[in-house]
Design an enzyme around this catalytic site. Structure first.
Site, mmCIF file in Angstrom:
data_model
loop_
_atom_site.group_PDB
_atom_site.id
_atom_site.type_symbol
_atom_site.label_atom_id
_atom_site.label_comp_id
_atom_site.label_asym_id
_atom_site.label_seq_id
_atom_site.Cartn_x
_atom_site.Cartn_y
_atom_site.Cartn_z
ATOM 1 N N ASP A 201 36.597 31.628 37.118
ATOM 2 C CA ASP A 201 37.709 32.125 37.930
ATOM 3 C C ASP A 201 38.167 33.505 37.466
ATOM 4 O O ASP A 201 38.239 33.779 36.271
ATOM 5 C CB ASP A 201 38.874 31.131 37.762
ATOM 6 N N GLU A 243 33.418 34.659 39.980
ATOM 7 C CA GLU A 243 34.375 34.982 41.036
ATOM 8 C C GLU A 243 34.985 36.344 40.735
ATOM 9 O O GLU A 243 35.932 36.463 39.944
ATOM 10 C CB GLU A 243 35.505 33.946 41.122
HETATM 11 C C1 NOJ Z 1 41.194 32.441 42.247
HETATM 12 C C2 NOJ Z 1 41.293 31.060 42.810
HETATM 13 O O1 NOJ Z 1 40.304 30.899 43.791
HETATM 14 C C3 NOJ Z 1 42.678 30.902 43.371
HETATM 15 O O2 NOJ Z 1 42.818 29.699 44.071
HETATM 16 C C4 NOJ Z 1 43.678 31.002 42.248
HETATM 17 O O3 NOJ Z 1 44.995 30.978 42.777
HETATM 18 C C5 NOJ Z 1 43.486 32.293 41.451
HETATM 19 N N1 NOJ Z 1 42.111 32.568 41.156
HETATM 20 C C6 NOJ Z 1 44.227 32.234 40.135
HETATM 21 O O4 NOJ Z 1 43.577 31.343 39.258
#
Ligand code: NOJ
Length: 543
Positions: A201, A243
């Site tokens: 993430d 991500e």
């Molecule tokens: C990306 C995630 O996909 C999202 O759902 C989240 O709120 C943020 N990162 C923070 O972790």
């Protein structure tokens, strides 16, 4: 399973455990429920599950605010349940990856709790503190709708702390070697349990440096490479999926020289799919694909249409964003931060042909596709729920009570089922679509099968084919002798097209999707008539 490049040709499925299947009848989906439905996922042809966060959390950010990295949120079950899920998946040749949230913890995490009350605690330096809120002013705010600053004053600490997301998600301080080591232990814990990798993430934000926008810094890459080295040295067949919601060159940097991430979400391509579909023109796709750099041979893109977040418009120009908002998010409730909180089917006007066309692009463009739970049946959304919850409503399994999701009384469900005329459980559910061989579900299942059987999709080259018609996105996917010509009619009108074939073709083209012969060659050109939003995956033998 002994195939280290399995992800090159795999189909991923993003599961929101809370929304998938409730086995305990408390109104929340859980891991045992997911196990109950694993045969369904196998039948659909899924190779790898990506589980949204399953860890203890106060759930301000639905689990992306973790308060304990090495156990399971009680709503979802236990570590034993998780192991049972891994076993069930592995027995079926399926893999499981989970979210790894490196950038921040919850403010309820014991590290933060210790840090804020005691300047001398060893955990103080786990977070980023400051006496002023004026540092790192060039860093943008991501959760624009709720956060005014990336700094929040903590009364007990007597200092500001740094956070890129909600103020209840303090960022970890990666300048502190102890933080790096703790996170490596977390990684080790889950890999030892047998998971097949991580969706990592929010990776661009791990470090802060004055005078930069605090994204994609060299120090961040160095730590990510350390994770990769640790995994390569100790495990086999695991995958790291990145991500990083960034422009193409910046996303590219996360693949390193094949020594950082194995995979990365193709954020820049996603909104252009919607632009192309709305404009009925291939131009947005051509523009962006030209900018997508080559990646190391063992790496792979992850393509997606939707996920659990708003459809992000961070990687488009301001003008394009306005246009997307106007076209796809006309009502204020549909908009969130820099995006649109709607699901695939409502975005595409619940037009089945158009949805299938979107999937044709998803499964045939370079990369491994990720399907968001419920989008395989075209589920709707509920823009009246807070935050992104309207995209995370219970899975609609059948037309029975609670759509077969739970036997709890309806009031106990964690979120109401989508109940609109168009997307309610009678209109949209798995059982009905499984029975109907012309359903979206069957179409997608067919595409999944073909994507996996034809290695050109995972491994092959991509080359545009001129169709002399802006509404047609035609391209070749090729791998040694094998050539597939993908033709997508992006427009709502039928099109007569004539494709100039530079190389002679030996046989009549056969559409892999339908098994039918399609079009004919005239003086070396391929001549075809396409219906509105029609797409073909043509198998063409070259001489
Ligand atoms: C990306 C995630 O996909 C999202 O759902 C989240 O709120 C943020 N990162 C923070 O972790």
């Amino acid at each position: 399973m002994g195939n280290s490049l399995w992800y090159k040709n795999a189909v991923f499925y993003e599961v929101y455990v809370r929304g998938f299947k409730d086995s305990s009848n408390d109104g929340n989906g859980d891991l045992i429920g997911l196990i109950e439905k694993i045969d369904y996922l196998q039948e659909l042809g899924i190779d790898c599950l990506w589980l949204l966060p399953i860890y203890p959390s106060p759930l301000i950010d639905d689990g992306y605010d973790i308060s304990d990295y090495c156990s399971i949120l009680p709503d979802y079950g236990t570590l034993e349940d998780f192991k049972a899920l891994l076993d069930a998946a592995h027995k079926r040749g399926m893999r499981v990856i989970t979210d790894l949230v490196l950038n921040h913890t919850s403010d309820q995490h014991p590290w933060f709790q210790a840090a804020r009350v005691n300047r001398n605690s060893p955990y103080r330096d786990f977070y980023v503190w400051s006496d002023t809120d004026q540092k790192y002013q060039d860093a943008r705010i991501i959760f624009l709708d709720t956060e005014k600053s990336n700094w929040t004053w903590d009364e007990a600490a007597g200092q500001y702390f740094w956070h890129r997301f909600y103020s209840s998600q303090p960022d970890l301080n990666y300048d502190n070697p102890a933080v790096q080591n703790e996170m490596l232990s977390v990684i080790e814990f889950w890999l030892e349990l047998g998971i097949d990798g991580f969706r990592v993430d929010a990776v661009p934000y791990l470090y802060q440096r004055e005078g930069t926008n605090c994204e994609n810094l060299p120090e961040t890459h160095a730590f990510l490479k350390r994770i990769r080295r640790f995994i390569d040295d100790n495990y086999s067949d695991r995958v790291l999926l990145c991500e990083a919601n960034q422009w193409p060159q910046d996303v590219r940097s996360y693949f390193g020289d094949g020594d950082e991430f194995h995979m990365g979400f193709n954020f820049p391509v996603m909104p252009r799919i919607y632009m192309a579909l709305r404009k009925g023109e291939r131009a947005p796709l051509v523009d962006i694909l030209e900018q997508i750099p080559d990646i190391p041979p063992d790496s792979q893109w992850c393509t997606f249409l939707r996920n659990h977040d708003e459809l992000t418009l961070e990687m488009v120009t301001e003008e394009e964003r306005e246009w997307m908002w106007q076209e796809y998010g006309p009502e204020p409730r549909m908009r969130q931060n820099l995006g649109i909180r709607r699901r695939l089917a409502p975005l595409l006007g619940n037009n089945k042909r158009k949805i299938e066309l979107a999937y044709s692009l998803l499964f045939s463009l370079p990369g491994s596709p990720v399907i968001y739970y419920g989008d395989e049946i075209g589920m709707g959304d509920n823009i009246w729920l807070a935050d992104r919850n309207g995209l995370r409503t219970p899975m609609q399994w059948d037309a029975g009570p609670n759509a077969g999701f739970s036997r709890a009384i309806a009031e106990k469900l964690y979120a109401p089922l989508v109940s609109s005329q168009e997307f309610g459980l009678n209109q949209v559910n798995v059982a009905a679509q499984r029975r109907d061989i012309n359903s979206l579900w069957h179409r997608i299942r067919n595409m999944i099968r073909l994507h996996k059987e034809n290695h050109v999709f995972g491994w092959g080259e991509f080359r545009w084919q001129d169709a002399g018609n802006d509404a047609i996105a035609a391209y070749w996917r090729t791998l040694s002798e094998r050539s597939l010509l993908i033709i997508n009619n992006l427009s709502p009108d039928s099109q007569n097209i004539r494709l100039r074939m530079p190389e002679a073709c030996a046989s009549e083209p056969v559409d892999l999707l339908s098994g039918r012969k399609m079009g004919k060659f005239e003086e070396g050109d391929l001549v075809l008539k396409l219906q509105p939003f029609q797409f073909l995956w043509l198998n063409i033998l070259k001489i």
